[in-house]
Motif scaffolding. Structure first.
Motif, PDB file in Angstrom:
ATOM      1  N   ARG A 297       4.017  18.153  -4.258  1.00  0.00           N
ATOM      2  CA  ARG A 297       3.543  18.440  -2.899  1.00  0.00           C
ATOM      3  C   ARG A 297       2.684  19.697  -2.877  1.00  0.00           C
ATOM      4  NH1 ARG A 297       8.984  17.238  -1.653  1.00  0.00           N
ATOM      5  NH2 ARG A 297       9.377  19.442  -1.230  1.00  0.00           N
ATOM      6  N   ILE A 298       3.113  20.719  -3.608  1.00  0.00           N
ATOM      7  CA  ILE A 298       2.329  21.958  -3.686  1.00  0.00           C
ATOM      8  C   ILE A 298       0.982  21.677  -4.342  1.00  0.00           C
ATOM      9  CG2 ILE A 298       2.206  24.226  -4.783  1.00  0.00           C
ATOM     10  CD1 ILE A 298       5.256  24.424  -4.383  1.00  0.00           C
ATOM     11  N   GLY A 299       0.990  20.900  -5.415  1.00  0.00           N
ATOM     12  CA  GLY A 299      -0.250  20.557  -6.104  1.00  0.00           C
ATOM     13  C   GLY A 299      -1.214  19.800  -5.211  1.00  0.00           C
ATOM     14  N   ASP A 300      -0.699  18.856  -4.440  1.00  0.00           N
ATOM     15  CA  ASP A 300      -1.559  18.080  -3.535  1.00  0.00           C
ATOM     16  C   ASP A 300      -2.167  18.969  -2.456  1.00  0.00           C
ATOM     17  OD1 ASP A 300      -1.044  15.811  -4.976  1.00  0.00           O
ATOM     18  OD2 ASP A 300       0.343  14.946  -3.512  1.00  0.00           O
ATOM     19  N   GLN A 301      -1.347  19.861  -1.900  1.00  0.00           N
ATOM     20  CA  GLN A 301      -1.869  20.760  -0.876  1.00  0.00           C
ATOM     21  C   GLN A 301      -2.888  21.729  -1.483  1.00  0.00           C
ATOM     22  OE1 GLN A 301       0.998  23.073   1.319  1.00  0.00           O
ATOM     23  NE2 GLN A 301      -0.572  23.883   2.691  1.00  0.00           N
ATOM     24  N   MET A 302      -2.609  22.227  -2.690  1.00  0.00           N
ATOM     25  CA  MET A 302      -3.553  23.114  -3.363  1.00  0.00           C
ATOM     26  C   MET A 302      -4.878  22.399  -3.618  1.00  0.00           C
ATOM     27  SD  MET A 302      -1.274  25.232  -6.095  1.00  0.00           S
ATOM     28  CE  MET A 302      -2.717  25.947  -6.855  1.00  0.00           C
ATOM     29  N   GLN A 303      -4.817  21.133  -3.996  1.00  0.00           N
ATOM     30  CA  GLN A 303      -6.032  20.359  -4.252  1.00  0.00           C
ATOM     31  C   GLN A 303      -6.883  20.281  -2.991  1.00  0.00           C
ATOM     32  OE1 GLN A 303      -5.270  16.547  -6.019  1.00  0.00           O
ATOM     33  NE2 GLN A 303      -7.402  15.920  -5.966  1.00  0.00           N
ATOM     34  N   ARG A 304      -6.270  19.987  -1.855  1.00  0.00           N
ATOM     35  CA  ARG A 304      -7.015  19.902  -0.595  1.00  0.00           C
ATOM     36  C   ARG A 304      -7.603  21.258  -0.209  1.00  0.00           C
ATOM     37  NH1 ARG A 304      -2.535  16.689   0.571  1.00  0.00           N
ATOM     38  NH2 ARG A 304      -1.498  18.413   1.624  1.00  0.00           N
ATOM     39  N   GLU A 305      -6.789  22.314  -0.294  1.00  0.00           N
ATOM     40  CA  GLU A 305      -7.240  23.653   0.098  1.00  0.00           C
ATOM     41  C   GLU A 305      -8.341  24.161  -0.829  1.00  0.00           C
ATOM     42  OE1 GLU A 305      -6.374  25.301   2.791  1.00  0.00           O
ATOM     43  OE2 GLU A 305      -4.756  23.998   3.445  1.00  0.00           O
ATOM     44  N   LEU A 306      -8.171  23.975  -2.140  1.00  0.00           N
ATOM     45  CA  LEU A 306      -9.178  24.457  -3.095  1.00  0.00           C
ATOM     46  C   LEU A 306     -10.509  23.742  -2.924  1.00  0.00           C
ATOM     47  CD1 LEU A 306      -7.134  24.972  -6.368  1.00  0.00           C
ATOM     48  CD2 LEU A 306      -8.414  26.709  -5.128  1.00  0.00           C
ATOM     49  N   ALA A 307     -10.472  22.461  -2.629  1.00  0.00           N
ATOM     50  CA  ALA A 307     -11.715  21.715  -2.424  1.00  0.00           C
ATOM     51  C   ALA A 307     -12.512  22.341  -1.281  1.00  0.00           C
ATOM     52  CB  ALA A 307     -11.412  20.253  -2.132  1.00  0.00           C
ATOM     53  N   GLN A 308     -11.839  22.686  -0.204  1.00  0.00           N
ATOM     54  CA  GLN A 308     -12.521  23.318   0.928  1.00  0.00           C
ATOM     55  C   GLN A 308     -12.963  24.735   0.596  1.00  0.00           C
ATOM     56  OE1 GLN A 308      -9.850  23.055   4.243  1.00  0.00           O
ATOM     57  NE2 GLN A 308     -10.248  20.886   4.576  1.00  0.00           N
ATOM     58  N   LEU A 309     -12.100  25.494  -0.072  1.00  0.00           N
ATOM     59  CA  LEU A 309     -12.432  26.877  -0.406  1.00  0.00           C
ATOM     60  C   LEU A 309     -13.633  26.959  -1.349  1.00  0.00           C
ATOM     61  CD1 LEU A 309      -8.915  28.477  -0.907  1.00  0.00           C
ATOM     62  CD2 LEU A 309     -10.584  29.067   0.844  1.00  0.00           C
TER      63      LEU A 309
ATOM     64  N   LEU B 163     -21.890  20.754  -8.230  1.00  0.00           N
ATOM     65  CA  LEU B 163     -21.055  20.014  -7.290  1.00  0.00           C
ATOM     66  C   LEU B 163     -19.742  19.702  -8.001  1.00  0.00           C
ATOM     67  CD1 LEU B 163     -20.798  18.646  -4.548  1.00  0.00           C
ATOM     68  CD2 LEU B 163     -21.804  16.617  -5.569  1.00  0.00           C
ATOM     69  N   VAL B 164     -18.674  20.359  -7.577  1.00  0.00           N
ATOM     70  CA  VAL B 164     -17.382  20.281  -8.253  1.00  0.00           C
ATOM     71  C   VAL B 164     -16.444  19.378  -7.466  1.00  0.00           C
ATOM     72  CG1 VAL B 164     -15.362  21.629  -8.934  1.00  0.00           C
ATOM     73  CG2 VAL B 164     -17.627  22.562  -9.266  1.00  0.00           C
ATOM     74  N   THR B 165     -15.739  18.516  -8.181  1.00  0.00           N
ATOM     75  CA  THR B 165     -14.698  17.678  -7.595  1.00  0.00           C
ATOM     76  C   THR B 165     -13.387  17.997  -8.291  1.00  0.00           C
ATOM     77  OG1 THR B 165     -16.293  15.909  -7.228  1.00  0.00           O
ATOM     78  CG2 THR B 165     -13.972  15.306  -7.146  1.00  0.00           C
ATOM     79  N   ILE B 166     -12.357  18.249  -7.510  1.00  0.00           N
ATOM     80  CA  ILE B 166     -11.037  18.517  -8.082  1.00  0.00           C
ATOM     81  C   ILE B 166     -10.330  17.176  -8.207  1.00  0.00           C
ATOM     82  CG2 ILE B 166      -8.832  19.683  -7.759  1.00  0.00           C
ATOM     83  CD1 ILE B 166     -10.348  21.809  -6.183  1.00  0.00           C
ATOM     84  N   THR B 167     -10.020  16.797  -9.449  1.00  0.00           N
ATOM     85  CA  THR B 167      -9.415  15.489  -9.685  1.00  0.00           C
ATOM     86  C   THR B 167      -7.895  15.542  -9.686  1.00  0.00           C
ATOM     87  OG1 THR B 167      -9.626  15.801 -12.067  1.00  0.00           O
ATOM     88  CG2 THR B 167     -11.399  14.613 -10.953  1.00  0.00           C
ATOM     89  N   ALA B 168      -7.316  16.670 -10.108  1.00  0.00           N
ATOM     90  CA  ALA B 168      -5.852  16.775 -10.151  1.00  0.00           C
ATOM     91  C   ALA B 168      -5.444  18.237 -10.221  1.00  0.00           C
ATOM     92  CB  ALA B 168      -5.301  16.035 -11.362  1.00  0.00           C
TER      93      ALA B 168
ATOM     94  N   ILE C 190      -5.874  23.252 -12.804  1.00  0.00           N
ATOM     95  CA  ILE C 190      -6.729  22.513 -11.891  1.00  0.00           C
ATOM     96  C   ILE C 190      -7.768  21.775 -12.728  1.00  0.00           C
ATOM     97  CG2 ILE C 190      -8.377  22.672  -9.995  1.00  0.00           C
ATOM     98  CD1 ILE C 190      -6.040  25.475 -10.353  1.00  0.00           C
ATOM     99  N   PHE C 191      -7.786  20.461 -12.620  1.00  0.00           N
ATOM    100  CA  PHE C 191      -8.708  19.631 -13.380  1.00  0.00           C
ATOM    101  C   PHE C 191      -9.897  19.279 -12.498  1.00  0.00           C
ATOM    102  CE2 PHE C 191      -4.615  19.066 -15.384  1.00  0.00           C
ATOM    103  CZ  PHE C 191      -4.934  19.235 -16.719  1.00  0.00           C
ATOM    104  N   ILE C 192     -11.109  19.511 -13.022  1.00  0.00           N
ATOM    105  CA  ILE C 192     -12.323  19.298 -12.244  1.00  0.00           C
ATOM    106  C   ILE C 192     -13.307  18.411 -12.993  1.00  0.00           C
ATOM    107  CG2 ILE C 192     -12.135  21.547 -11.113  1.00  0.00           C
ATOM    108  CD1 ILE C 192     -14.540  22.399 -12.964  1.00  0.00           C
ATOM    109  N   THR C 193     -14.199  17.806 -12.233  1.00  0.00           N
ATOM    110  CA  THR C 193     -15.384  17.171 -12.799  1.00  0.00           C
ATOM    111  C   THR C 193     -16.575  17.839 -12.135  1.00  0.00           C
ATOM    112  OG1 THR C 193     -15.386  15.430 -11.134  1.00  0.00           O
ATOM    113  CG2 THR C 193     -14.296  14.945 -13.208  1.00  0.00           C
ATOM    114  N   VAL C 194     -17.706  17.838 -12.836  1.00  0.00           N
ATOM    115  CA  VAL C 194     -18.905  18.493 -12.327  1.00  0.00           C
ATOM    116  C   VAL C 194     -20.025  17.473 -12.287  1.00  0.00           C
ATOM    117  CG1 VAL C 194     -20.558  20.357 -12.713  1.00  0.00           C
ATOM    118  CG2 VAL C 194     -18.162  20.685 -13.337  1.00  0.00           C
ATOM    119  N   MET C 195     -20.614  17.317 -11.122  1.00  0.00           N
ATOM    120  CA  MET C 195     -21.771  16.438 -10.971  1.00  0.00           C
ATOM    121  C   MET C 195     -23.009  17.288 -11.166  1.00  0.00           C
ATOM    122  SD  MET C 195     -20.719  13.369 -10.121  1.00  0.00           S
ATOM    123  CE  MET C 195     -21.978  12.590  -9.148  1.00  0.00           C
ATOM    124  N   ALA C 196     -23.844  16.897 -12.115  1.00  0.00           N
ATOM    125  CA  ALA C 196     -25.075  17.634 -12.371  1.00  0.00           C
ATOM    126  C   ALA C 196     -26.174  16.650 -12.721  1.00  0.00           C
ATOM    127  CB  ALA C 196     -24.877  18.611 -13.525  1.00  0.00           C
ATOM    128  N   ALA C 197     -27.405  17.076 -12.506  1.00  0.00           N
ATOM    129  CA  ALA C 197     -28.534  16.201 -12.813  1.00  0.00           C
ATOM    130  C   ALA C 197     -28.615  15.945 -14.314  1.00  0.00           C
ATOM    131  CB  ALA C 197     -29.827  16.830 -12.315  1.00  0.00           C
TER     132      ALA C 197
END
Length: 130
Positions: free
Chosen positions: A10-22, A34-39, A51-58
């Protein structure tokens, strides 16, 4: 009824939502893509979070991914402070950002499967003509 959803999840899910906005609103570094938090994986003692991320880049280059990880890990203290304000936790975990290769690996495997199917269909049409 047993807990199917642990506190750390539950903490991880809330952190994922908050970090995406921050990250979208507060981190103003031009090197960050452009960063997406996957987990988010939180340790049992809530002392550390991966925090696991993916990065969208040209160009989708390794340099861009490494640069984005460096920016995020350098901003970890700031993001942790902001998380402390947003979440009602006694202690906010240390943040470590990692690149999630599962998305790029999945795209690579999908391309291999598509290529194999195309080659099979060519072999099938070749046999039908004989």
């Amino acid at each position: 009824m047993a807990k199917d959803y642990s506190r750390t999840q539950r903490i991880g899910d809330q952190m994922q939502r908050e970090l995406a906005q921050l990250i979208r609103r507060e981190v103003k570094d031009p090197r960050l893509g452009l960063v997406t938090i996957t987990a988010v994986e939180v340790s049992r003692d809530v002392g550390h979070a991966k925090i696991f991320i993916t990065v969208m880049a040209a160009d989708d280059g390794v340099d861009h991914v490494a640069q984005s990880l460096k920016v995020l890990n350098d901003a970890g203290g700031f993001l942790r402070m902001q998380l402390g304000k947003a979440m009602k936790l006694r202690s906010v975990p240390q943040l470590r950002f990692h690149y999630d290769e599962s998305v790029s690996r999945g795209a690579h495997l999908s391309a291999l499967i598509d290529r194999a199917v195309a080659e099979d269909s060519q072999h099938d049409t070749g046999k039908a003509e004989e």
